[in-house]
Enzyme design. Structure first.
Site, PDB file in Angstrom:
ATOM      1  N   LYS A 175     -25.125  38.285 -17.751  1.00 19.35           N
ATOM      2  CA  LYS A 175     -26.448  37.648 -17.902  1.00 19.35           C
ATOM      3  C   LYS A 175     -27.015  37.279 -16.536  1.00 19.35           C
ATOM      4  CE  LYS A 175     -26.703  33.080 -18.857  1.00 19.35           C
ATOM      5  NZ  LYS A 175     -27.522  32.271 -17.939  1.00 19.35           N
ATOM      6  N   ASN A 176     -26.188  36.641 -15.703  1.00 22.75           N
ATOM      7  CA  ASN A 176     -26.712  36.101 -14.448  1.00 22.75           C
ATOM      8  C   ASN A 176     -26.945  37.162 -13.376  1.00 22.75           C
ATOM      9  OD1 ASN A 176     -26.824  33.657 -15.637  1.00 22.75           O
ATOM     10  ND2 ASN A 176     -25.048  32.782 -14.588  1.00 22.75           N
ATOM     11  N   CYS A 178     -33.075  19.588 -16.226  1.00 18.18           N
ATOM     12  CA  CYS A 178     -32.188  20.430 -17.014  1.00 18.18           C
ATOM     13  C   CYS A 178     -30.995  19.576 -17.394  1.00 18.18           C
ATOM     14  CB  CYS A 178     -31.762  21.623 -16.188  1.00 18.18           C
ATOM     15  SG  CYS A 178     -30.413  22.541 -16.882  1.00 18.18           S
ATOM     16  N   ARG A 195     -31.430  19.720 -10.544  1.00 23.38           N
ATOM     17  CA  ARG A 195     -31.742  21.095 -10.154  1.00 23.38           C
ATOM     18  C   ARG A 195     -33.124  21.243  -9.495  1.00 23.38           C
ATOM     19  NH1 ARG A 195     -29.726  25.072 -14.829  1.00 23.38           N
ATOM     20  NH2 ARG A 195     -29.293  26.470 -13.129  1.00 23.38           N
ATOM     21  N   PRO A 196     -33.288  20.705  -8.275  1.00 21.32           N
ATOM     22  CA  PRO A 196     -34.574  20.823  -7.585  1.00 21.32           C
ATOM     23  C   PRO A 196     -34.852  22.245  -7.092  1.00 21.32           C
ATOM     24  CG  PRO A 196     -32.945  19.764  -6.173  1.00 21.32           C
ATOM     25  CD  PRO A 196     -32.278  20.011  -7.489  1.00 21.32           C
ATOM     26  N   VAL A 197     -36.057  22.470  -6.519  1.00 15.46           N
ATOM     27  CA  VAL A 197     -36.402  23.801  -5.986  1.00 15.46           C
ATOM     28  C   VAL A 197     -36.753  23.721  -4.501  1.00 15.46           C
ATOM     29  CG1 VAL A 197     -37.126  24.832  -8.174  1.00 15.46           C
ATOM     30  CG2 VAL A 197     -38.798  23.587  -6.789  1.00 15.46           C
ATOM     31  N   LEU A 241     -35.079  24.247  -1.835  1.00 16.04           N
ATOM     32  CA  LEU A 241     -34.580  25.324  -0.975  1.00 16.04           C
ATOM     33  C   LEU A 241     -35.461  26.574  -1.082  1.00 16.04           C
ATOM     34  CD1 LEU A 241     -30.747  25.023  -1.687  1.00 16.04           C
ATOM     35  CD2 LEU A 241     -32.079  23.911   0.092  1.00 16.04           C
ATOM     36  N   LYS A 274     -27.715  24.222   1.798  1.00 14.14           N
ATOM     37  CA  LYS A 274     -26.743  24.127   0.700  1.00 14.14           C
ATOM     38  C   LYS A 274     -26.701  25.514   0.053  1.00 14.14           C
ATOM     39  CE  LYS A 274     -26.164  21.300  -3.405  1.00 14.14           C
ATOM     40  NZ  LYS A 274     -26.673  20.190  -4.185  1.00 14.14           N
ATOM     41  N   VAL A 275     -25.553  25.927  -0.443  1.00 16.70           N
ATOM     42  CA  VAL A 275     -25.480  27.262  -1.061  1.00 16.70           C
ATOM     43  C   VAL A 275     -26.223  27.257  -2.396  1.00 16.70           C
ATOM     44  CG1 VAL A 275     -23.939  29.035  -1.985  1.00 16.70           C
ATOM     45  CG2 VAL A 275     -23.246  27.719   0.023  1.00 16.70           C
ATOM     46  N   VAL A 279     -27.482  30.043  -5.434  1.00 19.00           N
ATOM     47  CA  VAL A 279     -27.530  31.412  -5.950  1.00 19.00           C
ATOM     48  C   VAL A 279     -28.989  31.837  -6.139  1.00 19.00           C
ATOM     49  CG1 VAL A 279     -26.914  32.875  -7.917  1.00 19.00           C
ATOM     50  CG2 VAL A 279     -25.294  31.149  -7.098  1.00 19.00           C
ATOM     51  N   ASP A 314     -19.460  27.604 -13.896  1.00 18.27           N
ATOM     52  CA  ASP A 314     -19.753  28.114 -15.243  1.00 18.27           C
ATOM     53  C   ASP A 314     -18.490  28.324 -16.090  1.00 18.27           C
ATOM     54  OD1 ASP A 314     -22.420  28.049 -14.664  1.00 18.27           O
ATOM     55  OD2 ASP A 314     -22.643  30.200 -14.338  1.00 18.27           O
ATOM     56  N   ILE A 334     -20.705  21.237  -8.091  1.00 25.26           N
ATOM     57  CA  ILE A 334     -21.985  21.964  -8.002  1.00 25.26           C
ATOM     58  C   ILE A 334     -23.111  21.192  -8.691  1.00 25.26           C
ATOM     59  CG2 ILE A 334     -23.170  24.169  -8.421  1.00 25.26           C
ATOM     60  CD1 ILE A 334     -20.741  24.571  -6.629  1.00 25.26           C
ATOM     61  N   ARG A 390     -27.781  32.050 -25.922  1.00 25.86           N
ATOM     62  CA  ARG A 390     -28.435  32.314 -24.633  1.00 25.86           C
ATOM     63  C   ARG A 390     -27.534  33.161 -23.731  1.00 25.86           C
ATOM     64  NH1 ARG A 390     -29.806  27.404 -21.426  1.00 25.86           N
ATOM     65  NH2 ARG A 390     -30.339  29.117 -20.056  1.00 25.86           N
TER      66      ARG A 390
HETATM   67  C1  EPZ Z   1     -27.037  29.921 -11.025  1.00 29.03           C
HETATM   68  O1  EPZ Z   1     -27.959  28.857 -11.184  1.00 29.03           O
HETATM   69  C2  EPZ Z   1     -26.583  30.295 -12.404  1.00 29.03           C
HETATM   70  N1  EPZ Z   1     -27.731  30.721 -13.207  1.00 29.03           N
HETATM   71  C3  EPZ Z   1     -25.895  29.102 -13.067  1.00 29.03           C
HETATM   72  O2  EPZ Z   1     -25.418  29.511 -14.334  1.00 29.03           O
HETATM   73  C4  EPZ Z   1     -24.707  28.687 -12.200  1.00 29.03           C
HETATM   74  O3  EPZ Z   1     -24.121  27.539 -12.756  1.00 29.03           O
HETATM   75  C5  EPZ Z   1     -25.196  28.376 -10.782  1.00 29.03           C
HETATM   76  O4  EPZ Z   1     -25.917  29.523 -10.248  1.00 29.03           O
HETATM   77  C6  EPZ Z   1     -24.072  28.048  -9.822  1.00 29.03           C
HETATM   78  O5  EPZ Z   1     -23.171  29.107  -9.770  1.00 29.03           O
HETATM   79  C7  EPZ Z   1     -28.169  31.973 -13.132  1.00 29.03           C
HETATM   80  O6  EPZ Z   1     -27.677  32.789 -12.355  1.00 29.03           O
HETATM   81  C8  EPZ Z   1     -29.271  32.360 -14.025  1.00 29.03           C
HETATM   82  P1  EPZ Z   1     -27.826  27.121  -7.655  1.00 29.03           P
HETATM   83  P2  EPZ Z   1     -28.867  28.367  -9.985  1.00 29.03           P
HETATM   84  O7  EPZ Z   1     -29.208  27.218  -7.087  1.00 29.03           O
HETATM   85  O8  EPZ Z   1     -29.196  29.532  -9.127  1.00 29.03           O
HETATM   86  C9  EPZ Z   1     -28.778  22.770  -5.929  1.00 29.03           C
HETATM   87  C10 EPZ Z   1     -25.252  29.454 -16.685  1.00 29.03           C
HETATM   88  O9  EPZ Z   1     -24.652  28.691 -17.481  1.00 29.03           O
HETATM   89  N2  EPZ Z   1     -30.107  23.242  -5.521  1.00 29.03           N
HETATM   90  O10 EPZ Z   1     -26.749  27.926  -7.022  1.00 29.03           O
HETATM   91  O11 EPZ Z   1     -29.964  27.600 -10.574  1.00 29.03           O
HETATM   92  C11 EPZ Z   1     -28.603  22.709  -7.439  1.00 29.03           C
HETATM   93  O12 EPZ Z   1     -29.178  21.553  -7.983  1.00 29.03           O
HETATM   94  C12 EPZ Z   1     -26.009  28.892 -15.511  1.00 29.03           C
HETATM   95  O13 EPZ Z   1     -25.265  30.688 -16.825  1.00 29.03           O
HETATM   96  C13 EPZ Z   1     -30.889  22.411  -4.744  1.00 29.03           C
HETATM   97  O14 EPZ Z   1     -30.498  21.279  -4.405  1.00 29.03           O
HETATM   98  O15 EPZ Z   1     -27.867  27.401  -9.213  1.00 29.03           O
HETATM   99  C14 EPZ Z   1     -27.099  22.756  -7.573  1.00 29.03           C
HETATM  100  O16 EPZ Z   1     -26.571  21.485  -7.354  1.00 29.03           O
HETATM  101  C15 EPZ Z   1     -26.049  27.401 -15.507  1.00 29.03           C
HETATM  102  N3  EPZ Z   1     -32.133  22.843  -4.367  1.00 29.03           N
HETATM  103  C16 EPZ Z   1     -26.676  23.672  -6.420  1.00 29.03           C
HETATM  104  O17 EPZ Z   1     -27.801  23.699  -5.517  1.00 29.03           O
HETATM  105  C17 EPZ Z   1     -32.605  24.073  -4.708  1.00 29.03           C
HETATM  106  O18 EPZ Z   1     -33.744  24.409  -4.335  1.00 29.03           O
HETATM  107  C18 EPZ Z   1     -26.359  25.099  -6.812  1.00 29.03           C
HETATM  108  O19 EPZ Z   1     -27.404  25.601  -7.646  1.00 29.03           O
HETATM  109  C19 EPZ Z   1     -31.785  24.926  -5.473  1.00 29.03           C
HETATM  110  C20 EPZ Z   1     -30.537  24.493  -5.863  1.00 29.03           C
END
Ligand code: EPZ
Length: 430
Positions: free
Chosen positions: A22-23, A126, A131-133, A135, A172-173, A175, A317, A339, A409
């Site tokens: 899915k991801n 969420c 989960r901010p945006v 970055l 911060k890392v 995805v 996950d 995370i 989902r």
């Molecule tokens: C992806 O979400 C996955 N979703 C998530 O899977 C997965 O848990 C996550 O990566 C971590 O591996 C999809 O691929 C569709 P992140 P993503 O940005 O990209 C913070 C599932 O169940 N952050 O790597 O949204 C954030 O809050 C889902 O399939 C910021 O602070 O995750 C988190 O603490 C759930 N600012 C950390 O980074 C930002 O602008 C990692 O989130 C973006 C993220």
């Protein structure tokens, strides 16, 4: 509303076909917006999130057709889907659509770089954390975008000649932000270097597909990804990689219920850390020609501590599912989530089955119990809900999981895959 009924106690024996991830499918589908040509994706899982994204891409002008099914044991799984966005008819992703699925925010990358502008609703909160945006915004601004937030929307515009390649180091890392910056940089002027990029296999899969479309990306899978901008991208054909989270989930289900199962069409290298934890818990894991064999015969489940981390660490996950497994271990284990700040909603539900778990900050202490007893429980998010199914497989009597739309989902034909291996799992429609 559908519920899943599980009667625990059966071992699992047989073969489980693993679906496309899915991801990986979601960002790959979004990448189709980068070209006016056709992107064909094979091995696309049939999931509620994929269907929702098909609706969202249609709103931007994508023409989408589905065909080609992989027949297995008389059933069809993966699909081949063609995406053609000849013209982008709207650069706005409205709240009503984005609020249903966070990943739809990612359309901001392709829309901005191809059309020079995008207006995308903030995804909002969420269940698993804030989960901010920030970055995404910081990264796109580094490529020269002008970004304003107004009325719950992110309004982004590119400079007159398009986005400009730059060096950006993620604080911060992330995805999602790595996916978006990589997509946006493919059509930027000049070279972009992303530091502290996510190394997840899904990022590598997206880069592979973008390169097949004519992009010039290198370093994917390491923390420095370099993207040389090109003038345009073409169509391509790409196969979605296997779902490592689904793979790990079924491996944990077998470790929990006992038995001998082959997980087919998947690769152990996608989830080494998680498989190692399952091995330490007492299951035997070996690689086969087409996947992974997992066996637990008789031996008990040993306690194992884990800490979630970005790839190649233990995936967040799979945290809930591993906690499900640890509820039946012979000792005390500690599970630390690094995370997401609120990804422990399954704790209360597992407790309803008799699990003994206490929380202290980001760490859960799980004291293994010798028996779980079935009960009605509620799914709270996608991965949390499947941890309840895993626990239910080893619980005495009936576990009834409600709100299964969370499961739909992200898990394709969950009850069929488990039933074929001897589990007593059924969907109940009210
Ligand atoms: C992806 O979400 C996955 N979703 C998530 O899977 C997965 O848990 C996550 O990566 C971590 O591996 C999809 O691929 C569709 P992140 P993503 O940005 O990209 C913070 C599932 O169940 N952050 O790597 O949204 C954030 O809050 C889902 O399939 C910021 O602070 O995750 C988190 O603490 C759930 N600012 C950390 O980074 C930002 O602008 C990692 O989130 C973006 C993220």
């Amino acid at each position: 509303m559908d519920r899943i009924r599980i009667v625990g106690g059966n071992e699992l024996h047989g073969v489980i076909p693993i679906s496309g991830a899915k991801n990986a499918a979601l960002p790959l589908m979004i990448a189709s917006l980068l070209t006016d040509d056709t992107l064909t994706l094979e091995n696309v899982p049939h999931l509620a999130d994929v269907e929702q994204l098909i609706r969202i891409l249609g709103n931007h002008g994508a023409d989408i057709s589905v065909n080609g099914r992989r027949e297995r044991q008389g059933e069809s799984y993966a699909r081949t889907v063609h995406f053609t966005s000849r013209n982008i008819v709207s650069t706005t992703a409205p709240y009503e659509l984005v609020s249903k699925m966070r990943a739809s925010f990612w359309v901001i990358g392709p829309l901005l770089t191809r059309e020079g502008k995008a207006r995308v609703s903030l995804p909002g909160g969420c269940a698993i954390g804030t989960r901010p945006v920030d970055l995404f915004i910081e990264g796109l601004a580094a490529l020269g975008a002008n970004i304003e937030i107004d009325g719950g929307y992110v309004n982004a515009t590119a400079p007159a000649g398009g986005l400009i390649g730059a060096r950006y180091v993620f604080p911060k890392v992330s995805v999602g932000a790595t996916h978006v910056l990589m997509m946006a940089a493919t059509l930027a002027n000049g070279t972009t270097v992303l530091g502290n990029a996510a190394r997840e296999p899904e990022v590598v899969d997206l880069a592979k597909c973008l390169n097949a479309m004519g992009a010039k990306i290198s370093g994917q899978g390491t923390s420095t990804v370099t993207i040389e901008g090109v003038r345009s991208l073409s169509g391509a054909r790409h196969r979605v990689l296997p779902d490592r989270i689904e793979t790990g989930t079924y491996a944990m289900a077998v470790a929990m219920a006992g038995g001998d199962v082959i997980l087919e069409d998947t690769e152990a290298s996608l989830l080494d850390t998680a498989l190692e934890a399952i091995r330490r818990a007492g299951a035997q894991i070996s690689e086969t020609n087409s996947g992974i064999r997992i066996v637990r015969n008789g031996a008990g489940i040993k306690p194992v501590d884990i800490v979630t981390d970005p790839f190649p660490g233990f995936p967040t996950d799979l945290q809930a599912q591993f906690m499900g497994l640890m509820t039946r271990s012979s000792g005390v284990s500690h599970i630390t989530e690094t995370i997401f700040e609120n990804r422990f909603m399954h704790v209360q539900e597992l407790a309803r089955l008799g699990a003994k778990i206490s929380l202290s900050g980001q760490t859960a202490k799980v004291e293994g119990v010798s028996r779980l007893k079935g009960a009605p429980v509620m799914a709270t998010d996608l991965r949390a809900s499947v941890s309840l199914v895993i626990a239910g497989l080893a619980a005495e009597g009936e576990t009834m999981v409600s709100r299964v739309y969370h499961l739909d989902r992200g898990f394709e034909r969950l009850e069929e895959k488990l039933t074929r291996c001897g589990a007593h799992v059924e969907r109940v429609s009210d």
